[in-house]
Design a protein around this motif. Structure first.
Motif, short mmCIF file in Angstrom:
data_model
loop_
_atom_site.label_atom_id
_atom_site.label_comp_id
_atom_site.label_asym_id
_atom_site.label_seq_id
_atom_site.Cartn_x
_atom_site.Cartn_y
_atom_site.Cartn_z
N SER A 200 -6.16 2.35 -1.92
CA SER A 200 -4.81 2.69 -2.33
C SER A 200 -4.71 2.86 -3.84
O SER A 200 -3.77 3.45 -4.33
CB SER A 200 -3.85 1.59 -1.88
OG SER A 200 -4.37 0.35 -2.32
N THR B 256 0.81 -1.22 0.00
CA THR B 256 0.00 0.00 0.00
C THR B 256 0.85 1.27 0.00
O THR B 256 0.40 2.32 0.38
CB THR B 256 -0.90 0.03 1.24
OG1 THR B 256 -0.04 -0.08 2.39
CG2 THR B 256 -1.84 -1.15 1.24
N PHE C 99 -9.77 -2.58 -0.20
CA PHE C 99 -10.60 -1.77 0.67
C PHE C 99 -9.86 -0.63 1.34
O PHE C 99 -10.40 0.03 2.21
CB PHE C 99 -11.22 -2.67 1.75
CG PHE C 99 -11.99 -3.80 1.12
CD1 PHE C 99 -11.43 -5.07 1.05
CD2 PHE C 99 -13.24 -3.58 0.58
CE1 PHE C 99 -12.13 -6.10 0.45
CE2 PHE C 99 -13.93 -4.60 -0.01
CZ PHE C 99 -13.39 -5.87 -0.08
N ASP C 100 -8.62 -0.45 0.94
CA ASP C 100 -7.90 0.64 1.60
C ASP C 100 -7.77 1.87 0.70
O ASP C 100 -7.12 2.84 1.08
CB ASP C 100 -6.51 0.16 2.02
CG ASP C 100 -5.79 -0.50 0.87
OD1 ASP C 100 -4.81 -1.20 1.13
OD2 ASP C 100 -6.22 -0.33 -0.29
N ARG D 33 -13.06 -8.67 3.58
CA ARG D 33 -12.34 -7.42 3.74
C ARG D 33 -10.97 -7.63 4.36
O ARG D 33 -9.97 -7.02 3.95
CB ARG D 33 -13.14 -6.46 4.61
CG ARG D 33 -14.28 -5.81 3.90
CD ARG D 33 -15.08 -4.93 4.85
NE ARG D 33 -16.38 -4.66 4.27
CZ ARG D 33 -16.62 -3.64 3.44
NH1 ARG D 33 -15.66 -2.81 3.13
NH2 ARG D 33 -17.83 -3.47 2.93
N THR D 34 -10.94 -8.47 5.34
CA THR D 34 -9.64 -8.67 5.99
C THR D 34 -8.68 -9.44 5.09
O THR D 34 -7.48 -9.18 5.08
CB THR D 34 -9.80 -9.46 7.30
OG1 THR D 34 -10.82 -10.46 7.11
CG2 THR D 34 -10.20 -8.55 8.43
N LYS E 298 -7.21 -6.93 1.74
CA LYS E 298 -7.19 -5.53 2.17
C LYS E 298 -6.99 -4.58 1.02
O LYS E 298 -7.42 -3.43 1.06
CB LYS E 298 -6.07 -5.32 3.19
CG LYS E 298 -6.29 -5.99 4.50
CD LYS E 298 -5.31 -5.42 5.52
CE LYS E 298 -5.30 -6.27 6.78
NZ LYS E 298 -4.56 -7.53 6.58
N GLU E 299 -6.31 -5.07 0.00
CA GLU E 299 -5.93 -4.17 -1.08
C GLU E 299 -7.13 -3.46 -1.68
O GLU E 299 -7.04 -2.34 -2.16
CB GLU E 299 -5.21 -4.91 -2.20
CG GLU E 299 -3.96 -5.63 -1.78
CD GLU E 299 -4.22 -7.08 -1.43
OE1 GLU E 299 -3.25 -7.83 -1.45
OE2 GLU E 299 -5.38 -7.44 -1.12
#
Lengths: 240, 558
Positions: free
Chosen positions: B46, A6, B43-44, B36-37, B40-41
């Motif tokens: 980014s 990220t 849902f963040d 979601r866990t 993660k990509e």
């Protein structure tokens, strides 16, 4: 060094292979005394250089090549390593870039043509795992195909990484604190990067149209002996 | 589990897909915390290429793609071509769904590692796939000849069912089969051999042929008589081999009717073989005799028949014996002769009453004895018929003693003989000894031919002659008797053993049957249990379905 996935795409990162293992693709093509040695493999640049000679010696012994090959092999590997290392200190921008990767290779009797997308920003990508899945799904039994596919991917990624380093240098030179650096990056940072804006728009589907499926579909052909010979002859002619 | 929207006009289609219970958090409309866990990509925030919406699209597409064909295993490669995005990321999504059983839950399994390529037994897809390899494999040259071997290509079993990249094998074996042979090709030579063709006139030699002793040349009787011996062959070189009168091969097919006739006529006519042969139309005298002997009770018949006829039997027997001897070839008749001899002995024993008649009868018979052309065994046979049992037994020892006195060679033999004779037992090996002794006697026999002519001459001759005759006859007869006894014993033993075998088999079968009965009982019980279980399950299932239908979840449409 690994960065979290990220990480911000705007900051330049140190050059490295955008894969989980920072391995250098090495290609050898040496001809001496009428014998030709072609090989392609990945090398870990963090290995000490003494390993190069050891590896060369072992290869020559295993393949029963004439001893002149040892020095040539070692030289070639060393050259490529040094080249890789020259990039290492530099920055590269791996901005949000999803690049298309094309596979077009022949391993023994298997001919593979494929086309897919790869995220350069994903430092946890694993070409080997992709190759493994590929071989499993396509039911390829030749054990040499997997590593060859992974190598091809790595090579292309390497190329792109080099390009991005070059472009980063350009941008640094040309950039004078411009705000639109990101746009420049995304548009110039690689001519073949996808326009993410267009693709991942809010109201467009990420599922391809059916008629486009064939473009991104892998093609695996098993050749007969004659075809293999013909292709080899053509390749030789091209490389000479 | 899903339900379609309830449309009052159409019948509701029920499409139920199973997912494991630990995936029950899954909802079409929503993205669960688990997802979601794990990813993660998306849902963040980014990247613009990774949004929840995009994730949902990926996920739904993959699941629906799988559900188009629930039994087939969905591969990543099949879905990735239809989705835009980084393949590694797509792979992650795919793997998540796979692990949670949202896809490929009902599909046939395959080996997870690339090493574990052997397909599981339930993978019928693999078995149905055949691969063609084009061209010859390495190291084999394809030759343009009609009989050249084409390579055998081994079908490869792929590990998965995706359609791309599979080729089909034409399993052509390269073995060249010889052109179909017929029975005659293989066995024709044998068939031809059975019937001899005359070498000179080309006809089939049916009854008898003369075989050239120095080679493989055969001429028929006619040619022999006419003197057509062929090139460079003379009469003496030919040996007679009778095919027609060969009681072993020719005329050996006896139907039941014929056998019945034979037995009847023997009962009626006893030893009068001419009459018997007449009654059995298709068989000659010799065939009758040999067949009768072959019958298990034939000898008894002959014996019992003889009881009825007393006076005529010696004559008949003598004639028949003579002909029997002339009919069979020299090589194969020893046993038969002994049997016949034994039979004759039996008869003569049974006719013990006629012993007193012997001496005069003997005298009459002396003339035929002069036939020096017949073999020694025949002569002995002659003698044995003439001599009565008591006289035989009494004179045996005397004859042996006399012979021993004359020379040492017979003494050796007869010393052995004596013991046996005295005990009344003879081993089968003694058969050869008497023969040897007989050969020694042959010269003496011929010497004494003239003496035997004159039956009424000195009594010294008679005892000497008697001795000789009785000795040889006894020896031979005893050997024959012993052989028969042994044969009888063997028969009995065989019967006994066969009976034992049959008994054992029966026991075995009985125990098997019992075992199977038990097994059947068990199976029946099991079957009943299974039926009960099945009913229970059906009830449960109905229960579950009722509940599921009650909830009325609408089916997601793409």
């Amino acid at each position: 060094m690994k960065l979290p996935a990220t990480s911000s795409s705007k900051a330049p990162v140190k050059f490295r292979m955008p894969t989980e293992d920072n391995l250098v693709p090495i290609r050898l093509d040496i001809e001496t005394e009428g014998q030709r040695y072609k090989d392609a493999f990945t090398w870990n640049p963090s290995d000490p250089d003494s390993e190069v000679v050891v590896f060369a010696k072992r290869t020559v012994r295993d393949l029963k090549l004439p001893p002149q090959f040892i020095t040539q092999i070692a030289q070639s590997i060393q050259t490529q390593l040094t080249e890789f290392r020259s990039y290492e200190g530099q920055d590269m921008y791996t901005a949000e870039k999803i690049v298309p990767i094309k596979l077009d290779l022949r391993v023994n009797h298997t001919l593979i043509k494929d086309h897919f997308l790869w995220d350069l920003n994903n430092y946890e990508s694993d070409p080997e795992e992709f190759a493994r899945t590929f071989c499993n799904d396509m039911g390829i039994e030749d054990p040499e195909v997997g590593p060859a596919v992974a190598f091809a991917i790595r090579e292309q990624l390497y190329e792109i990484a080099i390009q991005s380093v070059a472009s980063a240098r350009e941008i640094k030179i040309s950039k004078k604190g411009r705000r639109g650096a990101e746009h420049a990056i995304s548009s110039k940072g690689g001519g073949n990067a996808l326009d993410l804006m267009k693709l991942f728009r809010y109201n467009s589907s990420v599922v391809r149209k059916r008629k486009e499926w064939y473009v991104y579909e892998p093609i695996v052909d098993i050749l007969s002996n004659e075809e293999v010979d013909a292709l080899e002859a053509r390749e030789d002619r091209n490389t000479r | 589990m899903e339900m379609p929207q309830y449309d009052p006009n159409t019948k509701p289609e029920f499409e139920l897909y199973t997912i494991p219970s630990h995936s029950s958090w899954f909802r079409w409309d929503d993205i669960h915390e688990t997802e979601r866990t794990a990813l993660k990509e998306f849902f963040d925030g980014s990247s613009i290429s990774r949004t929840p919406k995009i994730y949902k699209e990926y996920r739904d597409f993959m699941i629906n793609k799988y559900r188009e064909e629930p039994s087939r295993r969905l591969t990543f490669t099949q879905v990735r071509k239809s989705l835009v995005g980084d393949v590694s990321l797509l792979h992650k999504v795919f793997r998540l769904l796979d692990e949670w059983g949202l896809i490929n839950f009902g599909a046939v399994s395959r080996g997870d590692d690339s090493d574990n390529r052997d397909s599981s037994l339930g993978d019928t897809e693999l078995k149905n796939q055949v691969k063609i390899e084009e061209g010859a494999p390495n190291g084999v040259r394809v030759v343009a000849l009609p009989n050249s071997l084409k390579p055998i290509s081994v079908p490869n079993s792929g590990a998965d069912g995706s359609g791309n990249g599979k080729v089909v094998v034409a399993g052509e074996t390269g073995v060249k089969l010889p052109p179909l042979t017929s029975y005659l090709d293989v066995f024709g030579d044998l068939v031809k051999l059975k019937g001899f063709k005359c070498g000179s006139c080309g006809e089939q030699c049916n009854s008898g042929c003369y075989e050239y002793s120095k080679g493989s040349f055969v001429i028929c009787e006619k040619c022999f008589k006419n003197g057509n011996y062929g090139e460079d062959k003379s009469k003496d070189d030919f040996r007679f081999s009778d095919l027609g009168g060969n009681s072993l091969t020719h005329g050996a097919t006896w139907t039941e009717a014929e056998t019945l006739l034979l037995l009847e006529s023997v009962m009626r006519h006893g030893d009068n073989w001419e009459l018997v042969a007449q009654n059995v139309p298709t068989k000659s005298k010799l065939d009758c005799i040999s067949k009768l002997i072959e019958l298990p009770f034939g000898e008894f018949m002959m014996g019992s028949a003889h009881e009825m006829n007393s006076s005529s039997c010696p004559t008949g027997s003598l004639n028949s014996l003579k002909e029997g001897q002339s009919a069979s070839s020299e090589n194969q008749n020893d046993v038969k002769m002994e049997d016949q001899v034994h039979d004759q002995m039996n008869e003569s024993e049974q006719n013990g009453d006629a012993a007193t008649e012997e001496p005069p009868a003997k005298r009459k018979r002396i003339a035929p004895l002069s036939d020096g052309g017949s073999s020694l065994i025949k002569q002995v046979a002659h003698i044995s018929t003439m001599v009565g049992p008591h006289v035989t037994a009494a004179a045996a020892e005397a004859a042996v003693a006399a012979l021993c006195n004359e020379s040492s060679y017979p003494r050796e033999i007869f010393d052995g003989d004596e013991d046996y004779l005295a005990n009344g037992l003879l081993s089968p090996t003694m058969v050869s000894d008497p023969e040897r002794a007989l050969q020694v006697d042959a010269s003496k026999m011929e010497e004494n031919q003239s003496e035997t002519q004159d039956a009424s001459s000195e009594k010294n001759d008679v005892p000497l002659n008697l001795r000789i005759r009785t000795a040889t006859a006894t020896a031979l007869g005893a050997a024959a008797a012993n052989a028969k006894l042994l044969a009888d014993q063997e028969d009995r033993e065989i019967e006994h053993l066969v009976a034992i075998i049959i008994e054992t088999q029966m026991k075995k079968l009985h125990s098997k049957i019992n075992y199977f009965d038990d097994l059947e009982l068990i199976m029946e019980k099991e079957y009943n249990e299974m039926m009960q279980l099945k009913e229970c399950l059906v009830e449960e299932r109905i229960d579950v379905l009722e509940r599921a239908l009650k909830t009325g979840v609408s089916k997601w449409r793409s």
